[in-house]
Design a protein around this motif. Structure first.
Motif: not given
Length: 265
Positions: A101-108, A140-144, A160-170, A234-237
């Motif tokens: 997450v720190i290096l690549g910004g992706i939830g593995l 968790f994504a649905a809540v975010c 906070f919107q930005y943080a939630l959006a990125f957390l949902a992306f993960l 999915v994110m757009q949906a």
């Protein structure tokens, strides 16, 4: 010690998890109120701690479903306490996913808890145990993303919107990757009970390398493009605009200069 007391101890929430939860709450409040001097640092701590919480819930979902499926040994292993240090592969389950997450910004996807499959009867139960973890990420994504798909962003601070959006992306990336039918990952675990014995025996030696197979596949441009196209769909949906997710990542990387259109405060 009575059996009831012993079972209660096995399911008592770990102080380690409560501490991580407290960090998430405090830093989330700091992002919401713009209390922090550096919003990027607050976003980083909030998203990182929330990501670890989601990883704990992912593993807990596996363990809790296994308990109801017949494996009563998960409690003795500490899986029901939400303690991230109790997992069979703490490095794969927590450290490496957080590092990526720190290096690549992706939830593995990470490692899984050990389930005594011999105690579980019925193919559907086995499949559900494997599916429970990714389903926790989906929830968790649905809540975010609830403020986005409920069109309830009025009054929600931009940071906070930005943080939630990125957390949902993960969460979305982790759920999709985990559900891929790659040996060693949950998606394969869902299918495995329905495969023939010979196929399972042939695939078994590959299972320990599922995590690395995923990393290798993501380096193939065609697969990488298809994967992120699916994530974006999915994110757009869910009603999350791409700029919000991008700005969330940029704020998360507080050690880099934040683009002007992502700056807050």
């Amino acid at each position: 010690m009575s059996t009831t007391t012993h079972r209660h101890d096995e399911r008592r929430i770990s102080p380690v998890f409560l501490a991580i939860l407290a960090v998430m709450a405090v830093t989330g409040w700091a992002v919401w109120t713009d209390f922090a001097t550096s919003p990027g640092l607050a976003v980083f701590l909030f998203v990182a701690s929330a990501w670890i919480v989601s990883l704990c819930l992912h593993e807990y979902a596996h363990a809790r479903t296994a308990l109801h499926g017949g494996d009563i040994t998960v409690g003795a292993r500490g899986y029901l306490t939400l303690n991230p240090m109790a997992y069979t592969h703490a490095v794969l389950s927590i450290v490496l996913p957080l590092l990526f997450v720190i290096l690549g910004g992706i939830g593995l996807p990470g490692g899984a808890v050990f389930i005594d499959r011999d105690r579980v009867r019925g193919r559907w139960k086995h499949s559900l145990i494997s599916a429970a973890g990714p389903l926790a990420n989906v929830l968790f994504a649905a809540v975010c993303t609830a403020p986005f798909w409920l069109d309830a962003l009025d009054g929600v601070p931009v940071a906070f919107q930005y943080a939630l959006a990125f957390l949902a992306f993960l969460q979305v990336t982790a759920a999709i990757l985990n559900l891929l039918p790659v040996p060693g990952l949950d998606g394969y675990g869902v299918l495995e009970p329905w495969l023939s014995y010979n196929i399972r025996r042939q695939v078994e030696p590959v299972a320990p390398y599922g995590f690395f197979i995923i990393i290798g596949l993501l380096y193939i441009p065609a697969i990488n493009g298809a994967f992120f196209d699916l994530v974006d769909t999915v994110m757009q949906a869910l009603g999350v605009p791409e700029p919000s997710r991008y700005c969330g990542l940029e704020l998360f990387r507080f050690w880099r200069e934040t683009p002007e259109f992502c700056q807050v405060g």
